[in-house]
Each structure stands twice: as C-alpha cells, then as structure tokens.
Design an enzyme around this catalytic site. Structure first.
Site, PDB file in Angstrom:
ATOM      1  N   THR A   1       1.988   3.613   3.419  1.00 38.99           N
ATOM      2  CA  THR A   1       3.473   3.269   3.803  1.00 38.99           C
ATOM      3  C   THR A   1       3.487   2.168   4.883  1.00 38.99           C
ATOM      4  OG1 THR A   1       4.205   5.471   3.158  1.00 38.99           O
ATOM      5  CG2 THR A   1       5.615   4.123   4.447  1.00 38.99           C
ATOM      6  N   CYS A   2       2.885   2.188   5.867  1.00 36.60           N
ATOM      7  CA  CYS A   2       2.484   1.110   6.796  1.00 36.60           C
ATOM      8  C   CYS A   2       2.250  -0.256   6.105  1.00 36.60           C
ATOM      9  CB  CYS A   2       1.427   1.414   7.904  1.00 36.60           C
ATOM     10  SG  CYS A   2       1.893   3.003   8.588  1.00 36.60           S
TER      11      CYS A   2
END
Length: 161
Positions: free
Chosen positions: A48-49
């Site tokens: 996600t990052c």
C-alpha cells in the site's frame, strides 16, 4: 495519546536521507520556520505504501508545493539505508524528503505507533498525513482502514491546502 491539531511535534532526532549522505536532524530544526506536508507509512516497500500512498504525493508534488508548502516529507519506522533505497526505487529523490525513524522514536512520541508484530513487522507508524506549520500540526488525517491510503492520501491533503 495521539498528536492532534494544534499540538507541536515532539522534538526528537530523525535521519534525513539524501542521495549521497544521511544526516541527523531534530524535528524542531526540520519543521521550524516552514510549512511542511508530512505523511507517515507503516513501511518502505510495503504494497500500500509503495503502490498507493507515496505515488499520490510524487504525482502531486508540484501542486502541493505551489500552494505555499516548503517541503513534502515521508516518514517510516525503517532505517536510513532502507529509506534511501526506497527513495531511489520510487524516483522520489529530490522530490520528497525521506525521513527515517529507525527506532520508532517519533512514532511513539507522537502517539502514531501501531504494533504490527502479528504480521512480523513489529512497531510501525500508523498511516497518516498532516500539515505542519512552524512545528505545529494544523491538519491531521489518520487512515481509518488498514491497507488503504484514502483518508491520508495526497488528494485528501490537497483539499486542506
């Protein structure tokens, strides 16, 4: 207790990752006398990052800076060498300042830590974004759901500028 709008950032030491050097700076030095967008991620290179959170800030960096922001910074509970590799891998060098909070000192002091030990990651940042004006938080966005970068993403932050 989680940091809130109106609070000053805790004064701790962080590593600033540059292309050729890693320097230590206090938060009072880095955030003093300027307006900074800071966003926090659980970890460099995590899905996600890397795929959702950081790209929005990279794509909107010029727009964000054009709204009176002096710098954009990302912070993670990773060591400086991992943050440098992530900056290079993502093309973020020179666009965003990568801050390493290797021991989670900032995360703990700001009340933004989360225990991800069950997933093998230990102490990490909660996913967040904030606007910091001369060391004081003027906007704060905490992500509501794991694996998401909506509440703390660049689009949300741009609405607040």
């Amino acid at each position: 207790m989680t940091i809130a709008v109106g609070d000053s950032l805790p004064d701790v030491k962080l590593k600033v990752v540059g292309p050729d050097e890693i320097t230590e700076v206090s938060t009072s030095e880095f955030f003093g006398n300027k307006k900074v967008v800071l966003f926090g991620v659980p970890g460099a290179f995590t899905p996600t990052c890397s795929n959702n959170h950081l790209p929005g800030y990279l794509e909107n960096a010029d727009t964000i800076l054009g709204k009176g922001i002096d710098a954009i910074a990302v912070i993670a509970v990773n060591d400086a060498f991992v943050m440098r590799a992530w900056a290079r891998f993502t093309g973020g060098e020179g666009k965003i300042t990568f801050l390493a909070d290797g021991s989670g000192v900032f995360a703990k002091a700001a009340g933004l830590e989360q225990d991800m030990s069950a997933g093998g990651m230990g102490l990490r940042n909660k996913r967040f974004s904030m606007i910091v004006d001369n060391g004081k938080v003027t906007a704060l966005n905490l992500e509501g759901s794991p694996g998401q970068a909506v509440d703390s993403g660049a689009a949300r932050l741009l609405e607040q500028l």
